[in-house]
Design an enzyme around this catalytic site. Structure first.
Site, short mmCIF file in Angstrom:
data_model
loop_
_atom_site.label_atom_id
_atom_site.label_comp_id
_atom_site.label_asym_id
_atom_site.label_seq_id
_atom_site.Cartn_x
_atom_site.Cartn_y
_atom_site.Cartn_z
N HIS A 156 0.83 -1.21 0.00
CA HIS A 156 0.00 0.00 0.00
C HIS A 156 0.87 1.26 0.00
CE1 HIS A 156 -3.32 -2.72 1.23
NE2 HIS A 156 -2.38 -3.25 2.01
N SER A 277 14.59 21.94 -16.55
CA SER A 277 13.39 22.75 -16.76
C SER A 277 13.80 24.07 -17.41
CB SER A 277 12.74 23.01 -15.40
OG SER A 277 11.96 24.20 -15.45
N LYS A 283 15.91 22.18 -11.28
CA LYS A 283 15.26 20.91 -11.62
C LYS A 283 16.13 19.92 -12.38
CE LYS A 283 10.78 20.74 -11.49
NZ LYS A 283 10.08 19.61 -11.00
N GLU A 290 9.40 8.67 -17.09
CA GLU A 290 8.02 9.12 -17.31
C GLU A 290 7.55 8.79 -18.72
OE1 GLU A 290 7.92 13.29 -16.27
OE2 GLU A 290 8.61 12.86 -14.23
#
Ligand code: ARG
Length: 471
Positions: A156, A277, A283, A290
Site C-alpha cells: 500500500h 526545466s 530541476k 516518465e
C-alpha cells in the site's frame, strides 16, 4: 499510380480512393522481408520446373540488386506505387525485363503479405528478446552487488517489512524473465510459413511449400490456406506480450520516479538520463522513466486496435487486415526503444544505499519480527500482535523507533520481553532470518542469484547455438 491490376476496369481509380487504399507509405518498412520471401519463392519455382533455372537466376539477381540499392539509399521507395509488392515487381521488371513478370507465378499478395508480416514480426521479436536479455543482465548485475543492501519493502506504499535491494530487483528479474519466455513461446507457435496459400485456396502449380518454408527458417508450411492468409493471431500475441513488457517497465519506472524524488532519494538518475526545466534552474527531471510509463498506453492501444479490427472479419483475406501494420510497427519501435533506454538508465543510476537502509530502520518495518519474538516464547500470535501494536503507538507518541524504546516500556506490555529483543528486531536480523525459498535473506538470495546465472548461461548458449536462425 502504379498498380498490379486494372485489366477488368474501364475507369481510372479515383485519386482519393487510390491514396486511401495504398499502403506503400508504411509497408515499405518490410522491403527486406518482401525480397527475402520473393527470392525463396523463385528458387522454389525453379526447383519445381515452373520457371527455368535461367529465368530464376535473372530474377534473383534483379531482386538482390534492388535489395542492395534500397539498403544503400540509391533506390528510393516512392509513393507512386500502391504497395511494397508492386514496387519490387515494377522495379524488377524494369531492370530484368520479361522474366520479372514471372515473379508472381503461383502467388497472391495475400500469402505474400502474410509472409512479409510474419518475417518482420519474427525478426523484430528476436531483436526484442535480445534487448530483454540485456535488461535481465543489467538487473542481475545490480542484484549481485546488493544482497546486503537493506531497504524497506512496501505494501500500500506504506513501509511494511525490510527487504534488500537485490530482493526488490529480483521481482523485476522474474517479470522480465516471463516476458522473455513469452516471446520464445510466441515464436515457436507462429513459426509456420504461409507462402503458397495463394489468395485463399492454394494454387494449381506444383509448389513445394515445405522447401520455401525451410529456406525461410520456418518449421514447416501452414496447414490451412484460408487460415494462412487471414491469421493475425501472432500479431495479437506479440502485442499482448509487449503490453505486458510495457506494464512491467511502467511499474519499474514509477518506482524509479518515486525513488528519485527529493522525498525518497533512494536513487539518483544519471545526468545523461535526466532533463532540466526551462524555468526552474534547480530541476533535474526523470523524463525518460516518465516517457516509458507514458508510452505504455500507446502499446495497449495497439493491442486493442488489432483485436477490434480482427473481430468482425469473415474468412479469408479482407483489406481490414492492412490495418495491422502501422500499429504493429509503432508498437515494436516503441517497445524496443523503451527497453534499450530503460536499460541504459538503470545501468547508470546511483543507488543511495545509506538512505535506503536508514529508511528501512524507520516506519516500524520490524514490528512483525517483534511479534514473532513473543510467539517464539509461547505468546499466541493474536495477543503478540496486540502487544506490539500498543508498543508502536507508544513509539509514535514519543517519536522513536522500536529499537529505541526502553526495556521498562516493553515490560509494561509483556513480561516475556528480555534484553535480546533489541537483537531480534535489528534490521540485520530481520532480513537475515528470512530464509525461506524466495525470501530476501542474503544467503537464500545468493542461491537464487546462482539459479538466475544458470538461466542466463542457458539463454546465451541457446542463442549461440543459433536457437533462432532465420535463413
Ligand atoms: N497491402 C495489403 C495488406 O497489407 C497487401 C495485400 C493486398 N491484397 C489484396 N487482395 N488487395 O494487407
Amino acid at each position: 499510380m502504379a498498380q498490379l491490376w486494372g485489366g477488368r476496369f474501364t475507369k481510372k481509380t479515383d485519386e482519393l480512393v487510390y491514396n486511401f487504399n495504398a499502403s506503400i507509405t508504411f509497408d515499405r518498412k518490410f522491403y527486406e522481408q518482401d525480397i527475402r520471401g520473393s527470392r525463396a519463392h523463385v528458387s522454389m519455382l525453379a526447383k519445381q520446373g515452373i520457371l527455368t533455372r535461367e529465368e530464376a537466376a535473372v530474377i534473383d539477381e534483379g531482386l538482390a540488386s534492388i535489395l542492395r540499392d534500397v539498403r544503400e539509399g540509391t533506390l528510393a521507395i516512392t509513393e507512386e506505387y500502391e504497395d511494397i509488392h508492386s514496387f519490387v515487381e515494377a522495379v524488377l521488371t524494369e531492370r530484368v525485363g520479361e522474366a520479372g513478370k514471372k515473379l508472381h507465378t503461383g502467388r497472391s499478395r495475400n500469402d505474400q503479405v502474410a509472409l512479409d508480416m510474419k518475417l518482420y514480426v519474427r525478426d523484430e521479436l528476436d531483436e526484442t528478446r535480445e534487448l530483454l536479455v540485456r535488461l535481465l543482465d543489467a538487473v542481475l548485475t545490480i542484484m549481485k552487488e546488493n544482497t546486503h543492501t537493506f531497504m524497506p519493502g512496501f505494501t500500500h506504499l506504506q513501509k511494511a517489512q525490510p527487504v534488500t535491494l537485490a530482493h526488490h530487483l529480483g521481482a523485476y528479474f522474474e517479470m522480465f524473465r516471463r516476458d522473455t519466455e513469452r516471446l520464445t513461446d510466441i515464436r515457436r507457435r507462429m513459426n509456420l510459413c504461409p507462402l503458397g496459400a495463394g489468395a485463399l485456396a492454394g494454387t494449381t502449380y506444383p509448389l513445394d511449400r515445405a522447401y520455401t518454408a525451410e529456406l525461410l527458417g520456418f518449421d514447416g508450411p501452414t496447414r490451412n490456406s484460408m487460415d494462412s492468409v487471414s491469421d493475425r493471431d501472432y500479431v495479437i500475441e506479440l502485442l499482448s506480450a509487449f503490453s505486458t513488457v510495457m506494464m512491467h517497465l511502467s511499474r519499474f519506472s514509477e518506482e524509479i520516479i518515486l525513488w528519485n524524488s527529493n522525498e525518497y532519494r533512494f536513487v539518483e538518475i544519471d545526468d545523461s538520463y535526466s532533463t532540466g526545466s526551462s524555468i526552474m534552474p534547480q530541476k533535474k527531471n526523470p523524463d525518460i522513466a516518465e516517457l516509458v510509463r507514458g508510452k505504455t498506453g500507446r502499446v495497449y492501444g495497439a493491442l486493442m486496435s488489432i483485436l477490434t479490427t480482427m473481430k468482425g472479419i469473415p474468412l479469408a483475406y479482407n483489406k481490414d487486415m492492412q490495418e495491422d501494420k502501422e500499429l504493429t510497427f509503432d508498437a515494436i519501435d516503441t517497445v524496443k526503444g523503451c527497453i534499450a533506454l530503460f536499460t541504459g538508465m538503470l545501468c547508470s543510476m546511483r543507488f543511495n544505499k545509506e538512505i535506503m537502509e536508514r529508511s528501512a530502520c524507520r516506519g516500524f518495518t520490524n514490528a512483525t519480527d517483534a511479534a514473532d519474538y513473543l510467539v517464539n516464547r509461547g505468546v499466541p500470535f493474536r495477543d503478540a500482535h496486540g502487544i506490539v501494536g500498543r508498543l508502536v503507538l507508544t513509539c509514535i507518541d514519543r517519536g522513536i523507533s522500536l529499537d529505541e524504546l526502553p526495556m521498562e516500556e516493553y515490560k509494561k506490555e509483556s513480561e516475556v520481553f528480555g534484553e535480546d529483543i533489541y537483537e531480534a528486531i535489528s534490521l540485520k536480523t530481520c532480513v537475515e532470518k528470512r530464509m525461506t525459498y524466495g525470501a530476501p535473506g542474503p544467503e537464500m538470495m545468493e542461491r537464487v542469484i546462482r539459479e538466475y546465472e544458470d538461466y542466463m548461461r542457458q539463454n546465451r548458449k541457446t542463442a549461440a547455438e543459433g536457437g533462432h536462425e532465420n535463413e
